[in-house]
Structures are given as C-alpha cells and as structure tokens.
Design a protein around this motif. Structure first.
Motif, PDB file in Angstrom:
ATOM      1  N   LEU A   1       1.121   0.891  11.030  1.00 38.69           N
ATOM      2  CA  LEU A   1       0.175   1.596  10.164  1.00 38.69           C
ATOM      3  C   LEU A   1       0.390   1.238   8.694  1.00 38.69           C
ATOM      4  CD1 LEU A   1       0.121   5.178  11.763  1.00 38.69           C
ATOM      5  CD2 LEU A   1      -1.627   3.390  11.911  1.00 38.69           C
ATOM      6  N   ILE A   2       1.652   1.096   8.297  1.00 40.86           N
ATOM      7  CA  ILE A   2       1.954   0.728   6.913  1.00 40.86           C
ATOM      8  C   ILE A   2       1.403  -0.659   6.594  1.00 40.86           C
ATOM      9  CG2 ILE A   2       3.825   0.146   5.323  1.00 40.86           C
ATOM     10  CD1 ILE A   2       5.441   2.412   6.566  1.00 40.86           C
ATOM     11  N   LEU A   3       1.623  -1.608   7.515  1.00 41.51           N
ATOM     12  CA  LEU A   3       1.109  -2.961   7.303  1.00 41.51           C
ATOM     13  C   LEU A   3      -0.416  -2.960   7.214  1.00 41.51           C
ATOM     14  CD1 LEU A   3       3.368  -5.129   9.660  1.00 41.51           C
ATOM     15  CD2 LEU A   3       3.407  -5.039   7.167  1.00 41.51           C
ATOM     16  N   ALA A   4      -1.064  -2.179   8.076  1.00 44.39           N
ATOM     17  CA  ALA A   4      -2.529  -2.104   8.029  1.00 44.39           C
ATOM     18  C   ALA A   4      -2.997  -1.496   6.704  1.00 44.39           C
ATOM     19  CB  ALA A   4      -3.044  -1.272   9.202  1.00 44.39           C
ATOM     20  N   PHE A   5      -2.306  -0.455   6.257  1.00 49.78           N
ATOM     21  CA  PHE A   5      -2.648   0.173   4.973  1.00 49.78           C
ATOM     22  C   PHE A   5      -2.502  -0.826   3.823  1.00 49.78           C
ATOM     23  CE2 PHE A   5      -0.912   2.176   1.126  1.00 49.78           C
ATOM     24  CZ  PHE A   5      -2.002   2.952   0.753  1.00 49.78           C
ATOM     25  N   ILE A   6      -1.407  -1.583   3.828  1.00 49.69           N
ATOM     26  CA  ILE A   6      -1.192  -2.576   2.774  1.00 49.69           C
ATOM     27  C   ILE A   6      -2.264  -3.669   2.849  1.00 49.69           C
ATOM     28  CG2 ILE A   6       0.399  -4.304   1.870  1.00 49.69           C
ATOM     29  CD1 ILE A   6       1.218  -1.455   1.314  1.00 49.69           C
ATOM     30  N   GLY A   7      -2.702  -4.011   4.063  1.00 49.91           N
ATOM     31  CA  GLY A   7      -3.780  -4.981   4.221  1.00 49.91           C
ATOM     32  C   GLY A   7      -5.063  -4.496   3.561  1.00 49.91           C
ATOM     33  N   VAL A   8      -5.383  -3.216   3.776  1.00 45.82           N
ATOM     34  CA  VAL A   8      -6.570  -2.634   3.125  1.00 45.82           C
ATOM     35  C   VAL A   8      -6.401  -2.649   1.612  1.00 45.82           C
ATOM     36  CG1 VAL A   8      -7.905  -0.514   2.831  1.00 45.82           C
ATOM     37  CG2 VAL A   8      -7.138  -1.203   5.116  1.00 45.82           C
ATOM     38  N   LYS A   9      -5.203  -2.327   1.149  1.00 44.97           N
ATOM     39  CA  LYS A   9      -4.923  -2.342  -0.293  1.00 44.97           C
ATOM     40  C   LYS A   9      -5.168  -3.731  -0.881  1.00 44.97           C
ATOM     41  CE  LYS A   9      -1.061  -1.717  -3.547  1.00 44.97           C
ATOM     42  NZ  LYS A   9      -1.792  -0.937  -4.570  1.00 44.97           N
ATOM     43  N   LEU A  10      -4.734  -4.772  -0.148  1.00 44.74           N
ATOM     44  CA  LEU A  10      -4.945  -6.141  -0.620  1.00 44.74           C
ATOM     45  C   LEU A  10      -6.430  -6.487  -0.718  1.00 44.74           C
ATOM     46  CD1 LEU A  10      -2.176  -8.151   1.282  1.00 44.74           C
ATOM     47  CD2 LEU A  10      -2.369  -7.875  -1.186  1.00 44.74           C
ATOM     48  N   ILE A  11      -7.199  -6.078   0.276  1.00 44.38           N
ATOM     49  CA  ILE A  11      -8.641  -6.376   0.277  1.00 44.38           C
ATOM     50  C   ILE A  11      -9.324  -5.691  -0.906  1.00 44.38           C
ATOM     51  CG2 ILE A  11     -10.792  -5.969   1.516  1.00 44.38           C
ATOM     52  CD1 ILE A  11      -9.304  -6.448   4.107  1.00 44.38           C
ATOM     53  N   LEU A  12      -8.982  -4.421  -1.128  1.00 47.10           N
ATOM     54  CA  LEU A  12      -9.585  -3.697  -2.249  1.00 47.10           C
ATOM     55  C   LEU A  12      -9.172  -4.311  -3.585  1.00 47.10           C
ATOM     56  CD1 LEU A  12      -9.162   0.017  -1.071  1.00 47.10           C
ATOM     57  CD2 LEU A  12     -11.263  -1.355  -1.118  1.00 47.10           C
ATOM     58  N   GLN A  13      -7.909  -4.711  -3.677  1.00 42.24           N
ATOM     59  CA  GLN A  13      -7.421  -5.319  -4.913  1.00 42.24           C
ATOM     60  C   GLN A  13      -8.139  -6.629  -5.211  1.00 42.24           C
ATOM     61  OE1 GLN A  13      -3.145  -5.705  -5.042  1.00 42.24           O
ATOM     62  NE2 GLN A  13      -3.217  -7.340  -6.572  1.00 42.24           N
ATOM     63  N   ALA A  14      -8.276  -7.481  -4.196  1.00 41.68           N
ATOM     64  CA  ALA A  14      -8.953  -8.762  -4.391  1.00 41.68           C
ATOM     65  C   ALA A  14     -10.440  -8.557  -4.695  1.00 41.68           C
ATOM     66  CB  ALA A  14      -8.777  -9.630  -3.149  1.00 41.68           C
ATOM     67  N   SER A  15     -11.068  -7.606  -3.994  1.00 38.11           N
ATOM     68  CA  SER A  15     -12.489  -7.346  -4.213  1.00 38.11           C
ATOM     69  C   SER A  15     -12.737  -6.795  -5.613  1.00 38.11           C
ATOM     70  CB  SER A  15     -13.003  -6.352  -3.165  1.00 38.11           C
ATOM     71  OG  SER A  15     -12.838  -6.875  -1.858  1.00 38.11           O
ATOM     72  N   HIS A  16     -11.817  -5.963  -6.088  1.00 36.75           N
ATOM     73  CA  HIS A  16     -11.931  -5.397  -7.436  1.00 36.75           C
ATOM     74  C   HIS A  16     -11.898  -6.499  -8.491  1.00 36.75           C
ATOM     75  CE1 HIS A  16     -11.301  -2.417 -10.662  1.00 36.75           C
ATOM     76  NE2 HIS A  16     -10.452  -3.317 -11.168  1.00 36.75           N
ATOM     77  N   GLU A  17     -11.025  -7.469  -8.306  1.00 32.81           N
ATOM     78  CA  GLU A  17     -10.859  -8.532  -9.295  1.00 32.81           C
ATOM     79  C   GLU A  17     -11.939  -9.611  -9.194  1.00 32.81           C
ATOM     80  OE1 GLU A  17      -6.942 -10.141  -9.464  1.00 32.81           O
ATOM     81  OE2 GLU A  17      -5.963  -8.192  -9.306  1.00 32.81           O
ATOM     82  N   LEU A  18     -12.406  -9.884  -7.976  1.00 27.48           N
ATOM     83  CA  LEU A  18     -13.333 -10.996  -7.780  1.00 27.48           C
ATOM     84  C   LEU A  18     -14.798 -10.592  -7.839  1.00 27.48           C
ATOM     85  CD1 LEU A  18     -11.564 -12.931  -4.876  1.00 27.48           C
ATOM     86  CD2 LEU A  18     -11.677 -13.590  -7.289  1.00 27.48           C
ATOM     87  N   PHE A  19     -15.128  -9.379  -7.354  1.00 34.94           N
ATOM     88  CA  PHE A  19     -16.535  -9.018  -7.183  1.00 34.94           C
ATOM     89  C   PHE A  19     -17.029  -7.952  -8.170  1.00 34.94           C
ATOM     90  CE2 PHE A  19     -15.208 -10.152  -2.680  1.00 34.94           C
ATOM     91  CZ  PHE A  19     -15.596 -11.469  -2.826  1.00 34.94           C
TER      92      PHE A  19
ATOM     93  N   SER B   1     -15.639  -4.454 -10.731  1.00 35.54           N
ATOM     94  CA  SER B   1     -14.619  -3.514 -11.192  1.00 35.54           C
ATOM     95  C   SER B   1     -14.876  -2.099 -10.691  1.00 35.54           C
ATOM     96  CB  SER B   1     -14.568  -3.514 -12.722  1.00 35.54           C
ATOM     97  OG  SER B   1     -15.826  -3.151 -13.261  1.00 35.54           O
ATOM     98  N   SER B   2     -16.057  -1.875 -10.110  1.00 40.59           N
ATOM     99  CA  SER B   2     -16.375  -0.549  -9.562  1.00 40.59           C
ATOM    100  C   SER B   2     -15.711  -0.307  -8.203  1.00 40.59           C
ATOM    101  CB  SER B   2     -17.886  -0.385  -9.431  1.00 40.59           C
ATOM    102  OG  SER B   2     -18.422  -1.337  -8.525  1.00 40.59           O
ATOM    103  N   ILE B   3     -15.266  -1.387  -7.570  1.00 43.10           N
ATOM    104  CA  ILE B   3     -14.551  -1.249  -6.290  1.00 43.10           C
ATOM    105  C   ILE B   3     -13.176  -0.652  -6.573  1.00 43.10           C
ATOM    106  CG2 ILE B   3     -13.565  -2.471  -4.320  1.00 43.10           C
ATOM    107  CD1 ILE B   3     -15.739  -4.555  -4.627  1.00 43.10           C
ATOM    108  N   PRO B   4     -12.851   0.470  -5.967  1.00 41.12           N
ATOM    109  CA  PRO B   4     -11.588   1.150  -6.285  1.00 41.12           C
ATOM    110  C   PRO B   4     -10.375   0.388  -5.759  1.00 41.12           C
ATOM    111  CG  PRO B   4     -12.645   2.219  -4.434  1.00 41.12           C
ATOM    112  CD  PRO B   4     -13.619   1.181  -4.932  1.00 41.12           C
ATOM    113  N   GLU B   5      -9.263   0.546  -6.477  1.00 41.22           N
ATOM    114  CA  GLU B   5      -7.974   0.029  -6.029  1.00 41.22           C
ATOM    115  C   GLU B   5      -7.077   1.190  -5.638  1.00 41.22           C
ATOM    116  OE1 GLU B   5      -6.567  -3.842  -8.151  1.00 41.22           O
ATOM    117  OE2 GLU B   5      -7.329  -2.511  -9.732  1.00 41.22           O
ATOM    118  N   ILE B   6      -6.091   0.908  -4.823  1.00 39.85           N
ATOM    119  CA  ILE B   6      -5.132   1.936  -4.422  1.00 39.85           C
ATOM    120  C   ILE B   6      -3.927   1.854  -5.351  1.00 39.85           C
ATOM    121  CG2 ILE B   6      -3.662   2.814  -2.569  1.00 39.85           C
ATOM    122  CD1 ILE B   6      -5.576   1.564  -0.566  1.00 39.85           C
TER     123      ILE B   6
END
Length: 349
Positions: free
Chosen positions: A260-278, A280-285
């Motif tokens: 579950l921790i690894l899956a959570f960190i995976g979601v965090k990575l996706i949100l982080q990359a989406s925030h920077e690339l697409f 700034s309204s996409i939230p980060e954890i």
C-alpha cells in the motif's frame, strides 16, 4: 536544491565512518547476536538517525527536516522486506548465526556505495527529465502487484548474477572457515562460502534499490536528503534483522502494508509529475501527509498482525541450529550441501 553547508556534509560523513568502525570493533569476534544486543544496537541507530534529523531541522529548516524524516521512515519500512530475503539467503547457504553479522556488515558497506551511485543518478535524471517520474511510478505499481501476488518470494540466491560471476572468477569451496573470505587450498587461493553470501546480499540490495530509489525520490529530489536518509536507514538494517529474527512470520500483514505504501508513493509521483508538466492546478501530496500515511499504514499492519495471527509457521531460518552455529572462528562448519548439489545440477545441464 538545498544550500547544504560543507560542515554538515562533513558531520554526516564522519558519523557514518565512525559508526561503521565502532560497529566493526564491537563485533570483531564471531558470536550470535541475541535479542537484547540487537535491541540495544537498534536503539543506537534509530537514536542516531533522529539526532541527525533534528540537526537537519535546525540547520536547513522545517520542510527539509520533514522530508528527511519521511524518507528515512520510508526506507526503514521498505527495508523490512529485505529481511525476509536475508533470512532466505542465510538458509540457502546454511550460514552459521555467529557469522551472519559479518556478512551483513560488508553488505551494508556495499549498499552505502551502490545506493549513493543510484541516488545520484536518479537525482540527476529527475532534475532534467521530470517525465521519468511516470516511469518510476510504473515501477512502484509493478512492485506493489508483485508483493500482493507473492511473486517477490521467488528470489533464488544461488542463481543471482553476483554469485554466478564470483564462481567464474574464483573457486568457492564448500566448507566455511570461520569468518574468513579466502583460504589456501592445495597452494591456491579459494573463496569460502561466506564471500558468496556477501555477493548474494549485494545482489539482493541491487534488486531492492529498484523500489527504494524511485520511492525516496518521490519524497525529495535533493541529493543530501535522499542519501543521508537512506544511509541512516541502511546502517540500522543489521540490528533490525537480528531484532526481528524469528518474528518476521508473525507480522504477516506487513508486506501488504508495504504494498500500500508503494502504491501511495506511485500516486504521489504521478501527481508530482503532472503538476510540473501539465498544470499547476493539479494537487501534489505534501511530505507531512506522506509521513502520516506511512506511519499509519505501518502501525495498522503491525496491530492487525498481532490481533489476527496467521497460520503457525516454522521458525525463521536465523533461529535454526543455534547451538551448532555458535562456534567461534573454528572452521569445522557444516558444508553448504544445497549449494553444492545445485552447482552440480547446473554443471550437468
């Protein structure tokens, strides 16, 4: 990137070197690490990591301090999975308990070097190619799938690349010779099985780095934070192994918690990359939430394991043949029969 003063890097380097030297001197003689000794050393390593974390808070600020604590706890939790593989390796090579600390000591030294290289490369790549975070997320999701399916238990120490390369470079005898890595046999220098065990431990750590490096880079992309947190988590790995030896099977929900921790960190990575690339309204954890999630999942996994025990299993490999493995540095140890028979089968193939 953080503006880390040179003296703080120096304090970290001196702390690690002194810690390794003290640990090596304290365990220079072969002996079985008992629960009380492992608990005392675990307290030392955890205390050392927390004290350094307090220094990070005071010198670099609250945000870096939270990132360091989160990354350290994340790596500490992921390292529990390493312990199961260590037990498997020790059972495979029939390593006497009195020699296991020496193996893990050199394994830790190798891990500090290899993790440093991997983390440096990871930081450099992430700083230039943010999209690689999506790749890291896929790796973590795949690792989650493997853990939930139980596929991570298929690790075969004897077939690891490191062990096979070692056997091609130098002959490996069947008998242990105390804590020696090399002996003279018929006038030739040959390796003992203890060196093969170290090679297997290093190979296992390289496999685990595939999970831990992307995970810690989701917490911070600063080289100081990611490496120091990893280093302090790795330093306490030996004591943690001996502390939990014989208890690993009781925490049967822990692997699910790690998934579950690894899956959570995976979601965090996706949100982080989406925030920077697409956008700034996409939230980060933020790191405080990540820290809270990791602590909650780990605590819940331990509580559930205690309240709902799994099927009674056999003793952990590290607890077997305790009396026969407690000899000092004598060389009259049982041969690694399983390894030898597997080698013969491979030769016949």
């Amino acid at each position: 990137m953080l503006d880390v003063p040179f003296w703080l890097w120096s304090v970290f380097a001196v702390t690690v070197v002194v810690s390794l030297a003290v640990d090596l001197l304290a365990h220079r003689e072969a002996h079985v690490i008992r629960f009380k000794e492992a608990a005392a050393w675990s307290a030392v390593w955890i205390g050392l990591a927390l004290v350094f974390g307090a220094v990070v808070f005071l010198v670099l600020g609250t945000a870096p301090g939270v990132e360091y604590t989160t990354a350290w706890l994340l790596e500490k939790s992921l390292s529990v999975d390493n312990l199961f593989v260590f037990a498997l390796i020790f059972a495979y090579f029939e390593v006497p308990r009195a020699y296991q600390h020496r193996v893990l000591f050199f394994g830790v030294m190798g891990a500090l070097v290899f993790r440093g290289l991997f983390l440096a490369a990871g930081v450099a790549v992430v700083s230039r190619f943010t999209a690689v975070l999506f790749v890291f997320a896929v790796i973590l999701f795949y690792s989650t799938y493997k853990i939930l399916k139980g596929e991570e238990e298929s690790f075969d120490p004897g077939r690891s690349i490191a062990v096979r390369l070692l056997r091609k470079v130098v002959p490996v005898q069947d008998e242990y010779a105390g804590m020696k890595f090399f002996v003279r046999e018929a006038g030739k220098r040959v390796a003992t099985p203890l060196l093969a065990v170290v090679a297997a431990i290093e190979a296992a750590d390289l496999v685990f780095a595939v999970d831990s490096v992307p995970a810690v880079l989701a917490v911070s992309d600063d080289a100081f934070i990611v490496y120091t947190s990893n280093a302090f988590a790795i330093l306490g790995l030996r004591a943690l192994y001996f502390l939990l030896a014989g208890l690993l099977d009781r925490f049967h929900y822990l692997s699910k918690g790690l998934a579950l921790i690894l899956a959570f960190i995976g979601v965090k990575l996706i949100l982080q990359a989406s925030h920077e690339l697409f956008s700034s309204s996409i939230p980060e954890i933020p790191s405080p939430i990540s820290l809270a999630v990791i602590v909650t999942v780990l605590a819940a996994s331990v509580v559930l394991s205690i309240r709902h025990p799994g099927p009674a299993g056999t003793a952990a490999p590290a607890d077997r043949d305790e009396d026969s493995s407690a000899h000092g540095s004598a060389g009259e140890q049982p041969p690694i029969r399983e390894t030898r028979s597997r080698d013969r089968r491979r030769k016949d193939d």
